[in-house]
Scaffold this motif. Structure first.
Motif, PDB file in Angstrom:
ATOM      1  N   ALA A  28      -2.293   7.514   2.898  1.00  0.00           N
ATOM      2  CA  ALA A  28      -3.154   6.518   1.891  1.00  0.00           C
ATOM      3  C   ALA A  28      -3.906   7.252   1.781  1.00  0.00           C
ATOM      4  CB  ALA A  28      -3.266   5.081   1.945  1.00  0.00           C
ATOM      5  N   HIS A  29      -4.902   7.912   3.115  1.00  0.00           N
ATOM      6  CA  HIS A  29      -6.207   9.022   3.278  1.00  0.00           C
ATOM      7  C   HIS A  29      -5.603  10.420   2.482  1.00  0.00           C
ATOM      8  CE1 HIS A  29      -7.715   5.816   5.654  1.00  0.00           C
ATOM      9  NE2 HIS A  29      -8.640   6.086   5.664  1.00  0.00           N
ATOM     10  N   VAL A  57      -6.875   0.955   1.280  1.00  0.00           N
ATOM     11  CA  VAL A  57      -7.691   1.123   1.924  1.00  0.00           C
ATOM     12  C   VAL A  57      -8.964   0.812   2.944  1.00  0.00           C
ATOM     13  CG1 VAL A  57      -8.892   3.472   2.598  1.00  0.00           C
ATOM     14  CG2 VAL A  57      -7.092   4.202   1.724  1.00  0.00           C
ATOM     15  N   ALA A  58      -9.578  -0.169   1.574  1.00  0.00           N
ATOM     16  CA  ALA A  58     -10.565  -0.334   1.528  1.00  0.00           C
ATOM     17  C   ALA A  58     -11.259  -2.024   2.096  1.00  0.00           C
ATOM     18  CB  ALA A  58     -11.626  -0.889   0.770  1.00  0.00           C
ATOM     19  N   GLU A  59      -9.489  -2.525   1.986  1.00  0.00           N
ATOM     20  CA  GLU A  59      -9.286  -3.799   2.199  1.00  0.00           C
ATOM     21  C   GLU A  59      -9.165  -3.646   4.083  1.00  0.00           C
ATOM     22  OE1 GLU A  59      -5.956  -5.161   0.662  1.00  0.00           O
ATOM     23  OE2 GLU A  59      -6.451  -6.409  -1.098  1.00  0.00           O
ATOM     24  N   TYR A  60      -8.563  -2.759   4.442  1.00  0.00           N
ATOM     25  CA  TYR A  60      -7.693  -2.368   6.168  1.00  0.00           C
ATOM     26  C   TYR A  60      -9.422  -1.516   6.693  1.00  0.00           C
ATOM     27  CZ  TYR A  60      -7.361   0.371   9.687  1.00  0.00           C
ATOM     28  OH  TYR A  60      -7.433   1.628  11.243  1.00  0.00           O
ATOM     29  N   LEU A  61     -10.003  -0.950   6.199  1.00  0.00           N
ATOM     30  CA  LEU A  61     -11.542  -0.720   6.050  1.00  0.00           C
ATOM     31  C   LEU A  61     -12.620  -1.543   6.915  1.00  0.00           C
ATOM     32  CD1 LEU A  61     -12.529   2.429   4.309  1.00  0.00           C
ATOM     33  CD2 LEU A  61     -11.403   2.233   7.315  1.00  0.00           C
ATOM     34  N   ALA A  70      -5.118   0.364  -6.797  1.00  0.00           N
ATOM     35  CA  ALA A  70      -4.134   0.643  -5.781  1.00  0.00           C
ATOM     36  C   ALA A  70      -4.318   0.300  -4.643  1.00  0.00           C
ATOM     37  CB  ALA A  70      -3.444   0.267  -6.342  1.00  0.00           C
ATOM     38  N   VAL A  71      -4.128   2.023  -4.606  1.00  0.00           N
ATOM     39  CA  VAL A  71      -3.887   3.296  -2.313  1.00  0.00           C
ATOM     40  C   VAL A  71      -6.073   2.859  -2.010  1.00  0.00           C
ATOM     41  CG1 VAL A  71      -4.579   5.245  -1.691  1.00  0.00           C
ATOM     42  CG2 VAL A  71      -2.404   4.550  -3.872  1.00  0.00           C
ATOM     43  N   LYS A  72      -6.914   3.066  -2.884  1.00  0.00           N
ATOM     44  CA  LYS A  72      -8.357   2.475  -3.023  1.00  0.00           C
ATOM     45  C   LYS A  72      -8.168   1.138  -2.036  1.00  0.00           C
ATOM     46  CE  LYS A  72     -11.150   2.405  -5.850  1.00  0.00           C
ATOM     47  NZ  LYS A  72     -12.342   2.658  -7.066  1.00  0.00           N
ATOM     48  N   LEU A  93       1.169  -1.331  -0.312  1.00  0.00           N
ATOM     49  CA  LEU A  93       0.196   0.137   0.318  1.00  0.00           C
ATOM     50  C   LEU A  93       0.947   0.900   0.197  1.00  0.00           C
ATOM     51  CD1 LEU A  93      -2.448   1.471   0.730  1.00  0.00           C
ATOM     52  CD2 LEU A  93      -2.331   1.497   2.734  1.00  0.00           C
ATOM     53  N   LEU A  94       1.748   1.209   0.984  1.00  0.00           N
ATOM     54  CA  LEU A  94       2.853   2.489   0.951  1.00  0.00           C
ATOM     55  C   LEU A  94       3.616   2.490  -0.591  1.00  0.00           C
ATOM     56  CD1 LEU A  94       3.904   4.704   2.818  1.00  0.00           C
ATOM     57  CD2 LEU A  94       5.443   3.331   3.233  1.00  0.00           C
ATOM     58  N   ASN A  95       4.411   1.311  -1.088  1.00  0.00           N
ATOM     59  CA  ASN A  95       4.685   1.951  -2.314  1.00  0.00           C
ATOM     60  C   ASN A  95       3.684   2.755  -3.265  1.00  0.00           C
ATOM     61  OD1 ASN A  95       6.624   0.504  -1.785  1.00  0.00           O
ATOM     62  ND2 ASN A  95       6.368  -1.546  -2.038  1.00  0.00           N
TER      63      ASN A  95
END
Length: 200
Positions: free
Chosen positions: A110-111, A78-82, A73-75, A56-58
């Motif tokens: 990311a946010h 973040v969705a996977e975390y949420l 990929a960023v979206k 995610l950071l990459n």
């Protein structure tokens, strides 16, 4: 001499005044330094959730430096975390993995990219500051010379101000980076921004 509290206020004022593109790069840099420090820990001390956020950071880096295709990929990251158990409202009764400094800073970065809000970059800055005490404890346990806490906090915030100075010199490129930049420009920014901002 400025106190670390004075310097923290200056950092936050400058972040609030910057473009969202510049803030995204700053947040990615703060998260990167924390992530690299975490990755350098002995394997048994590394948090699996934090390590899982490296992709995610990459992707955040690619996105903030002008690759608009990284948005998905960023979206998704973040969705996977949420949607995971790591995002909860159980307070201390729930898993605290996302509260680890590198993990939290990565999520803030990311946010910051997705929502272009100054608060997320400011929170990434604060995570880097909060991590100083933990780093000093680790150095102390490793029998390494440990600087004074206030001195270390001042050093971290001066580093952040130097990062902001560097980022500001690329303001024209970064202002609209979320819309996508020419490939050559993105490649140049990786060398001229990601590399120095990642150095510990």
């Amino acid at each position: 001499m400025d106190t670390w509290q004075d310097l923290a206020a200056v950092v936050e004022e400058r972040l609030a005044a910057m473009s969202s593109g510049e803030r995204g790069v700053f947040a990615a840099g703060a998260a990167e330094r924390l992530m690299c420090r975490h990755e350098a820990l002995p394997e048994e001390d590394r948090a699996p959730f934090t390590m899982s956020l490296r992709p995610l950071l990459n992707s955040v880096w690619e996105a903030v430096l002008g690759d608009s295709t990284a948005f998905t990929a960023v979206k998704r990251g973040v969705a996977e975390y949420l949607l995971s158990d790591y995002c909860h409202n159980d307070g201390q009764d729930g898993p605290d993995d996302a509260d680890e400094h590198a993990a939290a800073a990565t999520l803030h970065a990311a946010h910051a990219y997705l929502f272009e809000c100054a608060d997320f970059a400011i929170w990434a800055s604060r995570r880097a500051v909060d991590a100083v005490d933990e780093q000093l404890q680790y150095l102390d346990e490793s029998d390494e010379d440990t600087p004074d806490l206030d001195e270390a906090l001042v050093a971290e915030l001066r580093r952040q101000l130097e990062d902001l100075d560097l980022i500001a010199t690329y303001s024209k490129d970064l202002r609209y980076a979320s819309l996508g930049l020419p490939i050559g420009t993105s490649v140049r920014l990786r060398v001229e921004l990601r590399t120095p901002l990642s150095a510990r």
